[in-house]
Design an enzyme around this catalytic site. Sequence first.
Site, mmCIF file in Angstrom:
data_model
loop_
_atom_site.group_PDB
_atom_site.id
_atom_site.type_symbol
_atom_site.label_atom_id
_atom_site.label_comp_id
_atom_site.label_asym_id
_atom_site.label_seq_id
_atom_site.Cartn_x
_atom_site.Cartn_y
_atom_site.Cartn_z
ATOM 1 N N GLU A 1 -4.368 -2.292 9.540
ATOM 2 C CA GLU A 1 -3.558 -2.836 10.637
ATOM 3 C C GLU A 1 -4.145 -2.494 11.999
ATOM 4 O OE1 GLU A 1 0.496 -1.464 10.081
ATOM 5 O OE2 GLU A 1 0.247 -1.651 7.913
ATOM 6 N N ASP B 1 -3.399 1.335 11.892
ATOM 7 C CA ASP B 1 -3.040 1.976 10.631
ATOM 8 C C ASP B 1 -4.241 1.792 9.718
ATOM 9 O OD1 ASP B 1 -2.129 2.926 8.240
ATOM 10 O OD2 ASP B 1 -0.403 1.592 8.081
ATOM 11 N N SER C 1 0.873 -1.184 0.000
ATOM 12 C CA SER C 1 0.000 0.000 0.000
ATOM 13 C C SER C 1 0.909 1.233 0.000
ATOM 14 C CB SER C 1 -0.926 -0.008 1.212
ATOM 15 O OG SER C 1 -0.209 0.103 2.414
ATOM 16 N N HIS D 1 -3.355 -5.892 2.902
ATOM 17 C CA HIS D 1 -2.420 -6.883 3.453
ATOM 18 C C HIS D 1 -3.085 -8.220 3.778
ATOM 19 C CE1 HIS D 1 0.513 -3.500 4.895
ATOM 20 N NE2 HIS D 1 0.485 -3.645 3.588
ATOM 21 N N LYS E 1 7.795 0.376 14.270
ATOM 22 C CA LYS E 1 6.686 -0.445 13.798
ATOM 23 C C LYS E 1 7.284 -1.556 12.958
ATOM 24 C CE LYS E 1 2.911 0.054 10.666
ATOM 25 N NZ LYS E 1 2.159 0.946 9.796
ATOM 26 N N GLU F 1 1.899 -8.929 7.219
ATOM 27 C CA GLU F 1 2.788 -8.466 8.284
ATOM 28 C C GLU F 1 2.696 -9.330 9.544
ATOM 29 O OE1 GLU F 1 2.057 -4.239 8.679
ATOM 30 O OE2 GLU F 1 3.244 -3.818 6.886
ATOM 31 N N ASP G 1 1.788 8.429 6.969
ATOM 32 C CA ASP G 1 2.672 7.514 6.231
ATOM 33 C C ASP G 1 2.577 7.858 4.734
ATOM 34 O OD1 ASP G 1 3.941 5.337 5.017
ATOM 35 O OD2 ASP G 1 2.460 3.860 5.643
ATOM 36 N N HIS H 1 9.009 -0.844 9.242
ATOM 37 C CA HIS H 1 9.195 -1.871 8.213
ATOM 38 C C HIS H 1 8.252 -1.610 7.034
ATOM 39 C CE1 HIS H 1 5.706 -4.592 9.928
ATOM 40 N NE2 HIS H 1 5.332 -3.345 9.772
ATOM 41 N N LYS I 1 10.225 5.469 6.688
ATOM 42 C CA LYS I 1 10.591 4.273 5.930
ATOM 43 C C LYS I 1 11.691 4.683 4.960
ATOM 44 C CE LYS I 1 5.913 2.188 5.811
ATOM 45 N NZ LYS I 1 4.634 2.172 5.041
ATOM 46 N N GLU J 1 -2.618 5.791 12.360
ATOM 47 C CA GLU J 1 -1.855 6.150 11.158
ATOM 48 C C GLU J 1 -2.790 6.287 9.958
ATOM 49 O OE1 GLU J 1 1.465 3.466 10.716
ATOM 50 O OE2 GLU J 1 1.433 3.649 8.527
HETATM 51 P P1 PGA Z 1 3.299 -1.099 2.896
HETATM 52 O O1 PGA Z 1 2.327 -0.821 4.117
HETATM 53 O O2 PGA Z 1 4.618 -1.485 3.387
HETATM 54 O O3 PGA Z 1 2.546 -2.177 2.178
HETATM 55 O O4 PGA Z 1 3.306 0.193 2.122
HETATM 56 C C1 PGA Z 1 2.740 -0.587 5.393
HETATM 57 C C2 PGA Z 1 2.019 0.602 5.907
HETATM 58 O O5 PGA Z 1 1.073 1.106 5.263
HETATM 59 O O6 PGA Z 1 2.387 1.108 6.953
HETATM 60 ZN ZN ZN Z 2 0.903 2.804 6.781
#
Ligand code: PGA
Ligand code: ZN
Length: 413
Positions: free
Chosen positions: A154, A233, A39, A144, A381, A197, A305, A358, A330, A278
Site C-alpha cells: 500500500e 504499508d 494479508s 491486494h 486507515k 482497497e 499490523d 479497515h 482492527k 506499516e
Molecule cells: P488485509 O490487509 O485487510 O488484507 O489483512 C490490510 C493491511 O495489511 O493493512
Molecule cells: Zn497492514
Amino acid sequence: VIEDVRVRKILDSRGNPTLEVDVITWNGFGRAAAPSGASTGSREVVAFPEGGVDKIIGEVEDVISSELIGMDAEDLQDIDLVLKEIDGTENLSAIGGNTTVAVSMAVAKAAAASYNMPLYKFLGGSMRTEIPYPLGNMINGGAHAGKHAPDIQEFLVVPAGASNITEAVFANSNVHKKIKEFIQLKDKTFTGGKGDEGGWAPNLSNYDALEIQSKACEEVGDEMGIEIRPSLDMAASEMWDSSQEKYLYSQENIARDTAEQIEFVKEIIENYNMFYVEDPLHEGDFQGFSELTSKIGHKCLICGDDIFVTNKEILKEGIDAKAGNSIIIKPNQIGTLTDTYETVKLARENQYVPVVSHRSGETTDETIAHLAVAFSAPLIKTGALGGERIAKLNELIRIEEEVANPQMASLNK
Ligand code: PGA
Ligand code: ZN
C-alpha cells in the site's frame, strides 16, 4: 434489553460472503457487518468457523440469540464475555471472530441508539471530540493487486496539513486523481485498474511508484496549500521467505536480508520524508522492528499490523522489545469491542499511536469511523475511494458537522 439477534449473509467488496448482524432492543436497534483480510496476521483470531457464514446462520445464530436475549445491551463487557464463552476456544475458531465482532459492534450500536446517541459519543464518554486524519490508499500492490503491480502492498498519503476532515478527504482524492495521471504518463497501456482497497494497481516498479507518490503529494499539496505526506504499508510478512530468510522483491528481482531490509526502509523514510510505515518487517521480527524504530526515532511512525494483530498480550511483548511506536487497530483481528478497547488503552499508556483500520475486504458498514473518533485515534486507515471506503469517510464528515467544536486529532502524539 436485547429482544433479538439476527444474522444474515451479505456481500463484501471482494464478492465473498460475510455476515451482518441486527440487534433489536426494546427501544433501540443496531446493525454491524464484519470485514475480511487477505494479508492476515498468523496470530489473528479465526474469522469464520468451518462451514463459513452458512454454518453461523444454521447453527450459531440461535445459540447466540438465546444467550443474549434478556441481557442489557449496555453491558457490553458482559456480552463480549458471553460471546467468548459460547465460542470456548482461544482463537475464536468455533464460532468465528467475525461473528463475535459483528455481534459486539451491533450490540454497542443498539445501546447507543437506545440513548439516542451516535456510537462515537456513547463509547467516547465525555472526552473531547477529535476527528482522525485519514490515511488514503493510492496505489495497491502485493496481495491486494495483480502480480505485475509493486511488491509493496500500500502506497498511502496523510493530508497532515488539512484543517478539517472535508479538506482532508478531498486532498486524498485529489492525490488519487493526480497519481492516475502520472501512472498514465509512465505507462500508456494503463487502463485504470484498481486493487482491493481502491488504490490504482499499475504495472510499476516499487521505485517508480514511490517517485509518483511523492511527486503527487508535492503537487497537490502546493495546489491546496497544505502539507501532504507519503506513507506505506509494506506488509513485509507477504514478502518474507522464511526458508531463505530474505524479503523477495519480485519487481526488481532483489532479495534483501533483514539488515538490508532495515537499511532499505530507513533510506525510503529519509528520502521521501515518510510520515508512516506499516509492517516494514515480517510479523515474527520484534527485534527488527525495534532496530528500525531506534534508528528512525520520532521522524516517522513505525506501525505494527500483522505483528500485533490488535492483541493486548502481543502488544505487551512489542512494548518490552521497543518494537515500533504505533499499532493498527482492527476489531476483527481480536474479535470483540471490549478487547479492541483494551488494546487501544495499553497502546496509549505506552505512547503507541493507535491507527483504526479497515480490512481489504469491506462492506459499507461505517462503525470504524465511530471507533476512531471514540478512541481519539490520530489516524484512520480506510482507503480513499470506493463505496465501502467512502462509507467511513463520509460518516466522518457527518460526525464533524454534528459536534459542537470539532477538532482534528493531534498528529504529534
Ligand atoms: P488485509 O490487509 O485487510 O488484507 O489483512 C490490510 C493491511 O495489511 O493493512
Ligand atoms: Zn497492514
